[in-house]
Design a protein around this motif. Structure first.
Motif, PDB file in Angstrom:
ATOM      1  N   ARG A 173      35.187  59.080  38.095  1.00  0.00           N
ATOM      2  CA  ARG A 173      33.765  58.526  39.080  1.00  0.00           C
ATOM      3  C   ARG A 173      34.961  57.911  40.016  1.00  0.00           C
ATOM      4  O   ARG A 173      36.028  57.119  40.108  1.00  0.00           O
ATOM      5  CB  ARG A 173      33.848  57.079  38.033  1.00  0.00           C
ATOM      6  N   ASN A 174      34.058  56.760  40.876  1.00  0.00           N
ATOM      7  CA  ASN A 174      35.308  56.449  41.925  1.00  0.00           C
ATOM      8  C   ASN A 174      35.426  54.923  41.840  1.00  0.00           C
ATOM      9  O   ASN A 174      34.474  54.428  42.118  1.00  0.00           O
ATOM     10  CB  ASN A 174      34.678  56.527  43.172  1.00  0.00           C
ATOM     11  N   PRO A 175      36.833  54.456  41.436  1.00  0.00           N
ATOM     12  CA  PRO A 175      37.088  53.401  41.273  1.00  0.00           C
ATOM     13  C   PRO A 175      36.404  52.086  42.323  1.00  0.00           C
ATOM     14  O   PRO A 175      35.840  50.935  42.062  1.00  0.00           O
ATOM     15  CB  PRO A 175      37.787  52.892  40.798  1.00  0.00           C
ATOM     16  N   ASP A 176      36.381  52.643  43.266  1.00  0.00           N
ATOM     17  CA  ASP A 176      36.073  51.941  44.504  1.00  0.00           C
ATOM     18  C   ASP A 176      34.465  51.222  44.309  1.00  0.00           C
ATOM     19  O   ASP A 176      33.928  50.572  45.487  1.00  0.00           O
ATOM     20  CB  ASP A 176      37.056  52.211  45.436  1.00  0.00           C
ATOM     21  N   THR A 177      33.489  51.852  43.823  1.00  0.00           N
ATOM     22  CA  THR A 177      32.650  51.669  43.849  1.00  0.00           C
ATOM     23  C   THR A 177      32.105  51.258  42.447  1.00  0.00           C
ATOM     24  O   THR A 177      32.182  51.820  41.170  1.00  0.00           O
ATOM     25  CB  THR A 177      31.295  53.191  44.135  1.00  0.00           C
ATOM     26  N   PRO A 178      31.838  49.901  42.636  1.00  0.00           N
ATOM     27  CA  PRO A 178      31.942  48.696  41.309  1.00  0.00           C
ATOM     28  C   PRO A 178      30.754  49.373  40.108  1.00  0.00           C
ATOM     29  O   PRO A 178      30.588  49.906  38.969  1.00  0.00           O
ATOM     30  CB  PRO A 178      31.747  47.425  41.384  1.00  0.00           C
ATOM     31  N   HIS A 195      43.036  46.663  48.921  1.00  0.00           N
ATOM     32  CA  HIS A 195      42.124  47.288  47.546  1.00  0.00           C
ATOM     33  C   HIS A 195      41.729  46.470  46.537  1.00  0.00           C
ATOM     34  O   HIS A 195      41.920  47.093  45.028  1.00  0.00           O
ATOM     35  CB  HIS A 195      42.353  48.707  47.307  1.00  0.00           C
ATOM     36  N   PRO A 196      41.249  45.308  45.831  1.00  0.00           N
ATOM     37  CA  PRO A 196      40.923  44.252  44.932  1.00  0.00           C
ATOM     38  C   PRO A 196      40.587  45.174  43.498  1.00  0.00           C
ATOM     39  O   PRO A 196      41.098  45.362  42.646  1.00  0.00           O
ATOM     40  CB  PRO A 196      39.800  44.396  45.164  1.00  0.00           C
ATOM     41  N   TRP A 197      39.886  46.731  44.350  1.00  0.00           N
ATOM     42  CA  TRP A 197      39.643  47.093  42.857  1.00  0.00           C
ATOM     43  C   TRP A 197      41.112  47.646  41.774  1.00  0.00           C
ATOM     44  O   TRP A 197      40.465  48.574  40.794  1.00  0.00           O
ATOM     45  CB  TRP A 197      38.294  48.608  42.844  1.00  0.00           C
TER      46      TRP A 197
END
Length: 249
Positions: A41-46, A74-76
């Motif tokens: 999974r990509n953490p930059d996509t909530p 990159h707040p994520w």
């Protein structure tokens, strides 16, 4: 590397991939050999971030071009740290790779800074320390082994309760453990073809990197054997934890 044949087909590892150019590479094949599923999974996509870790048997956080200190951009990254802290708190087997290892260190109280020795790249030697002797991740590793590496930032101070497991020639904090969480500064997943795609990113300021592509290819049999051993050791931890958990339930 010893042959690993035991599988546990219901095991799933959550893989957080911060950068689309830094995928699981060899980890995918090694996991498939053991019957372990990687849920990438990509953490930059909530919407891709799981609400809970309860359904996973392990956690891997991969590398990326961003740095541990780039949270404003990159707040994520803070959510990834929260996930690492949660995994550590519940004893979920965790492996942080390069940026992932740096995020693990900072999440648990360590410090990450721009590396004072500059870029570390290529197939580099890693030396296990005394505390690696009985460490599950480091079992069967040679006295010195080689892995792909590509980083500018570095872990300058380990978390308070960390155990340093391996060191290197340019940067000392190459592998560490906190409970059932491990962080490595190097890239055990990296193959020569993918490394050759990364080199142009730094070639203008580091023209010497061009020669490291051929060197990585020449060293790759040693790299693959050692890194395969290390990752299969991690899968052993995941599978053992899964087995115990399923017996308890």
């Amino acid at each position: 590397m010893e042959s690993k044949t035991e599988t546990f087909n219901n095991s799933t590892i959550l893989v957080l991939q911060p950068d689309r150019q830094c995928g699981p590479d060899r980890l995918a094949n090694w996991s498939k050999e053991r019957g372990v599923k990687l849920d990438v999974r990509n953490p930059d996509t909530p919407s891709e971030m799981p609400a809970s870790l309860e359904t996973f048997d392990g956690l891997i956080v991969l590398g990326g071009e961003m740095g541990d200190g780039d949270t404003s951009k990159h707040p994520w990254l803070e959510q990834v740290r929260d996930t690492l802290r949660e995994a550590h708190a519940v004893g979920l087997p965790t492996l942080g790779i390069c940026l992932g290892g740096q995020l693990l260190a900072s999440a648990l109280g360590g410090t990450v800074e721009p590396g004072d020795a500059g870029l570390e790249a290529g197939a580099i030697p890693i030396t296990p320390l005394e505390d690696a002797t009985n460490d599950p991740l480091m079992q069967g590793m040679p006295g010195t082994f080689y892995s792909g590496s590509f980083h500018n930032d570095a872990i300058s101070r380990l978390p308070p309760d960390a155990v340093l497991l391996a060191t290197g020639e340019r940067y000392s904090n190459q592998a560490f453990r906190c409970g059932s969480s491990w962080g490595v500064q190097f890239h055990p997943e990296l193959n020569p073809a993918h490394y050759a795609e990364w080199v142009p990113l730094e070639l203008e300021s580091h023209p010497e990197l061009e020669a490291t592509i051929c060197e990585f290819e020449r060293m790759d049999s040693l790299v693959e054997d050692a890194c395969g051993q290390l990752f299969h050791n991690f899968l052993d931890v995941v599978l053992d934890k899964s087995r115990v958990g399923r017996r308890a339930s």
